[in-house]
Design a protein around this motif. Structure first.
Motif, mmCIF file in Angstrom:
data_model
loop_
_atom_site.group_PDB
_atom_site.id
_atom_site.type_symbol
_atom_site.label_atom_id
_atom_site.label_comp_id
_atom_site.label_asym_id
_atom_site.label_seq_id
_atom_site.Cartn_x
_atom_site.Cartn_y
_atom_site.Cartn_z
ATOM 1 N N LEU A 106 0.829 -1.206 0.000
ATOM 2 C CA LEU A 106 0.000 0.000 0.000
ATOM 3 C C LEU A 106 0.867 1.260 0.000
ATOM 4 C CD1 LEU A 106 -2.666 -1.122 2.625
ATOM 5 C CD2 LEU A 106 -3.135 -0.617 0.219
ATOM 6 N N LYS A 107 1.923 1.258 0.780
ATOM 7 C CA LYS A 107 2.801 2.429 0.849
ATOM 8 C C LYS A 107 3.462 2.694 -0.506
ATOM 9 C CE LYS A 107 3.959 1.780 5.756
ATOM 10 N NZ LYS A 107 4.625 2.742 6.602
ATOM 11 N N MET A 247 -6.756 -3.810 -1.924
ATOM 12 C CA MET A 247 -6.161 -2.483 -2.048
ATOM 13 C C MET A 247 -7.201 -1.393 -2.293
ATOM 14 S SD MET A 247 -2.541 -3.172 -3.996
ATOM 15 C CE MET A 247 -1.924 -1.531 -3.611
ATOM 16 N N GLU A 248 -8.356 -1.761 -2.810
ATOM 17 C CA GLU A 248 -9.404 -0.756 -2.986
ATOM 18 C C GLU A 248 -10.033 -0.344 -1.659
ATOM 19 O OE1 GLU A 248 -11.021 -1.546 -7.532
ATOM 20 O OE2 GLU A 248 -12.065 -2.499 -5.838
ATOM 21 N N HIS A 249 -10.054 -1.268 -0.681
ATOM 22 C CA HIS A 249 -10.681 -0.971 0.616
ATOM 23 C C HIS A 249 -9.899 -1.632 1.754
ATOM 24 C CE1 HIS A 249 -14.121 0.740 -1.465
ATOM 25 N NE2 HIS A 249 -14.182 -0.347 -2.211
ATOM 26 N N PRO A 250 -8.665 -1.215 1.994
ATOM 27 C CA PRO A 250 -7.857 -1.899 3.023
ATOM 28 C C PRO A 250 -8.441 -1.809 4.426
ATOM 29 C CG PRO A 250 -6.776 0.117 2.268
ATOM 30 C CD PRO A 250 -7.911 -0.138 1.329
ATOM 31 N N ARG A 251 -9.198 -0.745 4.708
ATOM 32 C CA ARG A 251 -9.771 -0.617 6.049
ATOM 33 C C ARG A 251 -10.837 -1.678 6.325
ATOM 34 N NH1 ARG A 251 -11.481 5.513 6.544
ATOM 35 N NH2 ARG A 251 -11.622 5.310 4.281
ATOM 36 N N HIS A 252 -11.432 -2.219 5.253
ATOM 37 C CA HIS A 252 -12.376 -3.323 5.443
ATOM 38 C C HIS A 252 -11.697 -4.539 6.064
ATOM 39 C CE1 HIS A 252 -15.428 -1.872 2.152
ATOM 40 N NE2 HIS A 252 -15.234 -0.997 3.124
ATOM 41 N N TYR A 256 -4.885 0.117 8.605
ATOM 42 C CA TYR A 256 -5.061 1.552 8.797
ATOM 43 C C TYR A 256 -3.734 2.272 8.586
ATOM 44 C CZ TYR A 256 -9.386 -0.027 10.917
ATOM 45 O OH TYR A 256 -10.587 -0.639 11.132
ATOM 46 N N LEU A 257 -3.754 3.252 7.695
ATOM 47 C CA LEU A 257 -2.565 4.051 7.417
ATOM 48 C C LEU A 257 -2.903 5.530 7.556
ATOM 49 C CD1 LEU A 257 -1.209 2.196 4.269
ATOM 50 C CD2 LEU A 257 0.007 2.451 6.426
ATOM 51 N N LYS A 258 -1.877 6.315 7.882
ATOM 52 C CA LYS A 258 -1.994 7.763 7.910
ATOM 53 C C LYS A 258 -1.274 8.326 6.684
ATOM 54 C CE LYS A 258 -1.894 7.762 12.964
ATOM 55 N NZ LYS A 258 -1.150 8.202 14.172
ATOM 56 N N ARG A 259 -1.624 9.561 6.343
ATOM 57 C CA ARG A 259 -1.012 10.197 5.177
ATOM 58 C C ARG A 259 0.519 10.137 5.240
ATOM 59 N NH1 ARG A 259 -2.362 14.566 1.722
ATOM 60 N NH2 ARG A 259 -4.377 14.772 2.778
ATOM 61 N N ALA A 337 -9.142 6.000 0.039
ATOM 62 C CA ALA A 337 -9.529 4.850 0.872
ATOM 63 C C ALA A 337 -8.340 4.224 1.590
ATOM 64 C CB ALA A 337 -10.226 3.790 0.023
ATOM 65 N N TRP A 338 -7.124 4.602 1.206
ATOM 66 C CA TRP A 338 -5.940 4.016 1.842
ATOM 67 C C TRP A 338 -5.685 4.570 3.239
ATOM 68 C CZ3 TRP A 338 -2.280 4.563 -2.987
ATOM 69 C CH2 TRP A 338 -2.598 3.558 -3.915
#
Length: 343
Positions: A106-107, A247-252, A256-259, A337-338
């Motif tokens: 994701l990063k 990758m479209e909805h990792p929080r599902h 959890y990532l921050k900017r 969404a990331w």
């Protein structure tokens, strides 16, 4: 000096316990952690009493929900069919529980998707095919396999040359993100012309045109998803489908990532070399950059010098000095969404 100690007993997935100072963050579990304190008898060695804190992270490993269908390259794949559902389920669980690998993917995507997507679009390849690079290399431009496939798109040397990449002891354009993406587009467009669907084209990227064509004919099938193949190829397209879904909805899936945790795209400058280079270190010095920066952004350079007898033009990329330093307030987020706080 003797101190009263707090021991944290962490109950792990497999039921094993250990004692350490830890912080429970709850990932990747749906339920909140529960903490209990219990006074235990005096320690025989220290003569001191201590407190045991038991943190129960969850009461069972969480399985992801499976959608009824997914789309890939304009094709809708019905996951109500048991075999397609179970193959997808396996790969989605792998994405969900490959903790550090999925996070770093994701990063990196925040840096490389803005590079890859316009090239796919310009070449008429659906954006979904970017997930092929994700499963091939985890978006690592320096990746190399035990079979000597190299770069973000994991080309073998002969296949790379067939699709227009230079591969020799001094230059290996499999490591050039832009040129390798363009070569992957040429491969995939030709595969699509053979099969008429992107799932079969993607399967051929793993196992080759010849095998997919032969097995489609032999098994009288119209799509590689319906073929009985070696396990690696049978899993291949479903790994892409699962990667896209994750990758479209990792929080599902409790990621959890921050900017500021995303890898920022870098502002790069280019200079063009049209003759021989006696020593790349000297060229880096002349450009006012380190040899590390030269190699990090031009991993296609494979030796200490460049003969370049043909007088080809090679673009050398290097970072703008200001872009080398993170500023969390200015990092662009490629896909909203990331990022987001835990619910």
């Amino acid at each position: 000096m003797k101190k009263q100690m707090t021991l944290l007993t962490v109950i792990l997935l497999l039921g094993t316990t250990f004692h350490a100072e830890v912080m429970a963050i709850g990932w990747p579990f749906k339920r909140a952690s529960k903490t209990t304190l219990q006074e235990v008898p005096m320690d025989k060695q220290t003569g001191q009493g201590h407190t045991t804190t038991t943190i129960v992270l969850h009461d069972g490993t969480v399985a992801p929900d499976i959608p009824t269908s997914v789309t890939f390259g304009g094709q809708t794949i019905d996951l109500r069919r048991y075999d397609l559902r179970e193959r997808f389920d396996r790969e989605l669980m792998a994405m969900m529980y490959m903790h550090s690998s999925s996070l770093i993917l994701l990063k990196r995507a925040n840096r490389y998707f803005p590079v890859i997507e316009p090239i796919l679009k310009a070449n008429g390849v659906p954006e979904d095919l970017k997930y092929l690079a994700c499963i091939e290399s985890h978006l690592d431009p320096k990746a190399i396999s035990s079979a000597k496939a190299a770069g973000m798109w994991q080309f073998m040397p002969e296949t790379a040359r067939q699709y227009g990449l230079e591969v020799n002891d001094q230059v290996d354009e499999r490591y050039h993100v832009v040129k390798a993406t363009e070569a992957a587009c040429r491969y995939l467009n030709y595969a699509f012309s053979l099969y008429g669907n992107w799932a079969s084209a993607a399967a051929s990227y793993n196992t080759g045109y010849a095998r997919v064509t032969r097995e489609l004919d032999r098994q009288k099938a119209g799509n590689a998803l319906d073929l009985w193949l070696v396990e690696e190829t049978q899993r291949y397209v479903f790994r892409m489908l699962a990667c896209k879904t994750f990758m479209e909805h990792p929080r599902h899936y409790q990621f959890y990532l921050k900017r500021e945790q995303l890898y920022a795209p870098l502002a790069l400058k280019d200079t063009v070399v049209t003759g021989p280079v006696a020593n790349w270190v000297d060229l880096a010095t002349a450009l006012g950059i380190s040899y590390y920066d030269l190699k990090a952004h031009n991993t296609w350079i494979r030796s200490d010098s460049l003969s370049n007898k043909e007088g080809k033009a090679y673009a050398i990329s290097y970072p703008d000095s200001a872009s080398k330093y993170y500023n969390p307030l200015t990092i662009p987020v490629h896909q909203p969404a990331w990022i987001g706080e835990k619910e």
